[in-house]
Scaffold this motif. Structure first.
Motif, PDB file in Angstrom:
ATOM      1  N   ASP A   1      -3.052   8.405   6.014  1.00  0.00           N
ATOM      2  CA  ASP A   1      -1.642   8.082   5.828  1.00  0.00           C
ATOM      3  C   ASP A   1      -0.890   9.383   6.034  1.00  0.00           C
ATOM      4  OD1 ASP A   1      -2.466   5.557   5.110  1.00  0.00           O
ATOM      5  OD2 ASP A   1      -2.247   5.904   2.964  1.00  0.00           O
ATOM      6  N   LEU A   2      -0.071   9.435   7.075  1.00  0.00           N
ATOM      7  CA  LEU A   2       0.584  10.684   7.434  1.00  0.00           C
ATOM      8  C   LEU A   2       2.074  10.515   7.652  1.00  0.00           C
ATOM      9  CD1 LEU A   2      -1.907  11.887  10.193  1.00  0.00           C
ATOM     10  CD2 LEU A   2      -1.838  12.651   7.834  1.00  0.00           C
ATOM     11  N   LEU A   3       2.820  11.511   7.248  1.00  0.00           N
ATOM     12  CA  LEU A   3       4.221  11.651   7.610  1.00  0.00           C
ATOM     13  C   LEU A   3       4.272  12.867   8.511  1.00  0.00           C
ATOM     14  CD1 LEU A   3       7.295  11.082   7.275  1.00  0.00           C
ATOM     15  CD2 LEU A   3       7.243  12.736   5.411  1.00  0.00           C
ATOM     16  N   VAL A   4       4.639  12.659   9.761  1.00  0.00           N
ATOM     17  CA  VAL A   4       4.736  13.753  10.727  1.00  0.00           C
ATOM     18  C   VAL A   4       6.198  14.154  10.811  1.00  0.00           C
ATOM     19  CG1 VAL A   4       4.307  14.466  13.121  1.00  0.00           C
ATOM     20  CG2 VAL A   4       2.776  12.808  12.006  1.00  0.00           C
ATOM     21  N   VAL A   5       6.463  15.444  10.662  1.00  0.00           N
ATOM     22  CA  VAL A   5       7.830  15.944  10.718  1.00  0.00           C
ATOM     23  C   VAL A   5       7.964  16.941  11.857  1.00  0.00           C
ATOM     24  CG1 VAL A   5       8.280  15.561   8.268  1.00  0.00           C
ATOM     25  CG2 VAL A   5       7.366  17.755   9.011  1.00  0.00           C
ATOM     26  N   ASP A   6       9.170  17.107  12.321  1.00  0.00           N
ATOM     27  CA  ASP A   6       9.461  18.045  13.396  1.00  0.00           C
ATOM     28  C   ASP A   6       9.882  19.367  12.777  1.00  0.00           C
ATOM     29  OD1 ASP A   6       9.957  19.234  15.813  1.00  0.00           O
ATOM     30  OD2 ASP A   6      11.874  18.222  16.145  1.00  0.00           O
ATOM     31  N   GLY A   7       8.896  20.153  12.381  1.00  0.00           N
ATOM     32  CA  GLY A   7       9.174  21.436  11.754  1.00  0.00           C
ATOM     33  C   GLY A   7       8.124  21.755  10.718  1.00  0.00           C
ATOM     34  N   ASP A   8       8.329  22.846  10.038  1.00  0.00           N
ATOM     35  CA  ASP A   8       7.387  23.339   9.037  1.00  0.00           C
ATOM     36  C   ASP A   8       7.971  23.124   7.650  1.00  0.00           C
ATOM     37  OD1 ASP A   8       5.703  24.750   7.361  1.00  0.00           O
ATOM     38  OD2 ASP A   8       5.960  26.677   8.382  1.00  0.00           O
ATOM     39  N   PRO A   9       7.436  22.178   6.867  1.00  0.00           N
ATOM     40  CA  PRO A   9       8.004  21.933   5.541  1.00  0.00           C
ATOM     41  C   PRO A   9       7.859  23.119   4.587  1.00  0.00           C
ATOM     42  CG  PRO A   9       5.995  20.662   5.851  1.00  0.00           C
ATOM     43  CD  PRO A   9       6.310  21.305   7.170  1.00  0.00           C
TER      44      PRO A   9
ATOM     45  N   ARG B   1      -4.775  13.730   0.751  1.00  0.00           N
ATOM     46  CA  ARG B   1      -5.201  14.958   1.427  1.00  0.00           C
ATOM     47  C   ARG B   1      -5.584  14.619   2.858  1.00  0.00           C
ATOM     48  NH1 ARG B   1      -6.308  18.970  -2.380  1.00  0.00           N
ATOM     49  NH2 ARG B   1      -6.538  18.192  -4.481  1.00  0.00           N
ATOM     50  N   LEU B   2      -5.472  15.605   3.729  1.00  0.00           N
ATOM     51  CA  LEU B   2      -5.856  15.438   5.120  1.00  0.00           C
ATOM     52  C   LEU B   2      -7.257  16.012   5.296  1.00  0.00           C
ATOM     53  CD1 LEU B   2      -4.968  14.474   7.871  1.00  0.00           C
ATOM     54  CD2 LEU B   2      -3.927  16.698   8.272  1.00  0.00           C
TER      55      LEU B   2
ATOM     56  N   PRO C   1      11.635  12.323   9.457  1.00  0.00           N
ATOM     57  CA  PRO C   1      10.296  12.013   9.989  1.00  0.00           C
ATOM     58  C   PRO C   1      10.302  11.840  11.505  1.00  0.00           C
ATOM     59  CG  PRO C   1      11.226  10.103   8.892  1.00  0.00           C
ATOM     60  CD  PRO C   1      12.177  11.246   8.644  1.00  0.00           C
ATOM     61  N   ALA C   2       9.250  12.377  12.140  1.00  0.00           N
ATOM     62  CA  ALA C   2       9.057  12.189  13.575  1.00  0.00           C
ATOM     63  C   ALA C   2       8.134  10.992  13.812  1.00  0.00           C
ATOM     64  CB  ALA C   2       8.470  13.450  14.198  1.00  0.00           C
ATOM     65  N   ALA C   3       7.198  10.759  12.886  1.00  0.00           N
ATOM     66  CA  ALA C   3       6.271   9.632  12.998  1.00  0.00           C
ATOM     67  C   ALA C   3       5.658   9.354  11.633  1.00  0.00           C
ATOM     68  CB  ALA C   3       5.169   9.937  14.011  1.00  0.00           C
ATOM     69  N   VAL C   4       5.215   8.113  11.458  1.00  0.00           N
ATOM     70  CA  VAL C   4       4.534   7.694  10.238  1.00  0.00           C
ATOM     71  C   VAL C   4       3.267   6.955  10.655  1.00  0.00           C
ATOM     72  CG1 VAL C   4       4.677   6.213   8.189  1.00  0.00           C
ATOM     73  CG2 VAL C   4       6.690   7.487   8.953  1.00  0.00           C
ATOM     74  N   PHE C   5       2.168   7.262   9.965  1.00  0.00           N
ATOM     75  CA  PHE C   5       0.899   6.578  10.207  1.00  0.00           C
ATOM     76  C   PHE C   5       0.351   6.098   8.865  1.00  0.00           C
ATOM     77  CE2 PHE C   5       1.464   9.452  13.693  1.00  0.00           C
ATOM     78  CZ  PHE C   5       1.008   8.755  14.798  1.00  0.00           C
TER      79      PHE C   5
ATOM     80  N   GLY D   1      -3.126   4.338   7.308  1.00  0.00           N
ATOM     81  CA  GLY D   1      -4.498   3.971   7.625  1.00  0.00           C
ATOM     82  C   GLY D   1      -4.897   4.388   9.023  1.00  0.00           C
ATOM     83  N   GLY D   2      -4.299   5.467   9.519  1.00  0.00           N
ATOM     84  CA  GLY D   2      -4.618   5.975  10.846  1.00  0.00           C
ATOM     85  C   GLY D   2      -3.891   5.276  11.983  1.00  0.00           C
ATOM     86  N   ARG D   3      -3.041   4.327  11.649  1.00  0.00           N
ATOM     87  CA  ARG D   3      -2.310   3.580  12.689  1.00  0.00           C
ATOM     88  C   ARG D   3      -0.815   3.676  12.454  1.00  0.00           C
ATOM     89  NH1 ARG D   3      -6.749  -0.528  12.282  1.00  0.00           N
ATOM     90  NH2 ARG D   3      -8.021  -0.006  14.090  1.00  0.00           N
ATOM     91  N   ARG D   4      -0.093   3.603  13.527  1.00  0.00           N
ATOM     92  CA  ARG D   4       1.367   3.632  13.447  1.00  0.00           C
ATOM     93  C   ARG D   4       1.866   2.206  13.204  1.00  0.00           C
ATOM     94  NH1 ARG D   4       4.627   7.381  17.539  1.00  0.00           N
ATOM     95  NH2 ARG D   4       6.396   7.736  16.183  1.00  0.00           N
ATOM     96  N   PRO D   5       2.436   1.942  12.030  1.00  0.00           N
ATOM     97  CA  PRO D   5       2.926   0.578  11.744  1.00  0.00           C
ATOM     98  C   PRO D   5       4.033   0.156  12.707  1.00  0.00           C
ATOM     99  CG  PRO D   5       2.881   1.924   9.753  1.00  0.00           C
ATOM    100  CD  PRO D   5       2.647   2.842  10.915  1.00  0.00           C
ATOM    101  N   ALA D   6       4.090  -1.124  13.001  1.00  0.00           N
ATOM    102  CA  ALA D   6       5.155  -1.642  13.858  1.00  0.00           C
ATOM    103  C   ALA D   6       6.506  -1.319  13.239  1.00  0.00           C
ATOM    104  CB  ALA D   6       5.000  -3.153  14.034  1.00  0.00           C
ATOM    105  N   GLY D   7       7.394  -0.780  14.025  1.00  0.00           N
ATOM    106  CA  GLY D   7       8.743  -0.470  13.564  1.00  0.00           C
ATOM    107  C   GLY D   7       8.867   0.859  12.848  1.00  0.00           C
ATOM    108  N   ALA D   8       7.747   1.579  12.671  1.00  0.00           N
ATOM    109  CA  ALA D   8       7.804   2.877  11.982  1.00  0.00           C
ATOM    110  C   ALA D   8       8.315   3.948  12.936  1.00  0.00           C
ATOM    111  CB  ALA D   8       6.424   3.258  11.459  1.00  0.00           C
ATOM    112  N   ALA D   9       8.814   5.000  12.356  1.00  0.00           N
ATOM    113  CA  ALA D   9       9.311   6.137  13.139  1.00  0.00           C
ATOM    114  C   ALA D   9       8.197   6.709  13.983  1.00  0.00           C
ATOM    115  CB  ALA D   9       9.864   7.210  12.218  1.00  0.00           C
TER     116      ALA D   9
END
Length: 132
Positions: free
Chosen positions: A100-108, A92-93, A118-122, A124-132
């Motif tokens: 831990d988040l999956l950010v998408v470009d649009g409304d699921p 939950r957010l 995916p537009a971005a992945v986080f 533990g609150g951080r963007r992992p190296a090599g992640a979108a």
């Protein structure tokens, strides 16, 4: 795609893989409607026909079968976290929860297909190296 043995069996039954997939989508949606706790997941990665990264399809299949989009999303988030014993701070957010988040470009809710883009992945609150 089905394996050669599965394809032969389906042929004997007079069914296509697509017909079986549609039956399964509706069956799981009926189970959900009857109160069965459904958790999205895959056995991805075990063979070429089931590569990693299929979770968005699992959620989309639930929607296609008749499960509401909000309920289908919960099967891969809060319900999945609870089923794994992680419901206290994951899935939950909320303030104080693990981010831990999956950010998408649009409304699921409007287009469940955005989960596969995916537009971005986080984690533990951080963007992992090599992640979108």
């Amino acid at each position: 795609m089905p394996t050669p043995n599965a394809a032969a069996l389906l042929s004997k039954l007079g069914m296509t893989f697509e017909q079986v997939a549609e039956l399964n989508k509706r069956r799981v949606a009926r189970m959900h409607a009857a109160g069965v706790r459904v958790i999205s997941g895959t056995d991805g990665g075990i063979a070429a026909a089931k590569p990693h990264g299929l979770l968005p399809l699992s959620v989309a299949f639930l929607v296609e079968g008749g499960v509401s989009t909000v309920a289908a999303l919960a099967t891969a988030t809060s319900l999945a976290a609870a089923a794994c014993g992680l419901g206290g701070r994951k899935g939950r957010l909320r303030a104080g929860y693990d981010a831990d988040l999956l950010v998408v470009d649009g409304d699921p809710i409007a287009d469940i297909g955005v989960l596969a883009r995916p537009a971005a992945v986080f984690a533990g609150g951080r963007r992992p190296a090599g992640a979108a």
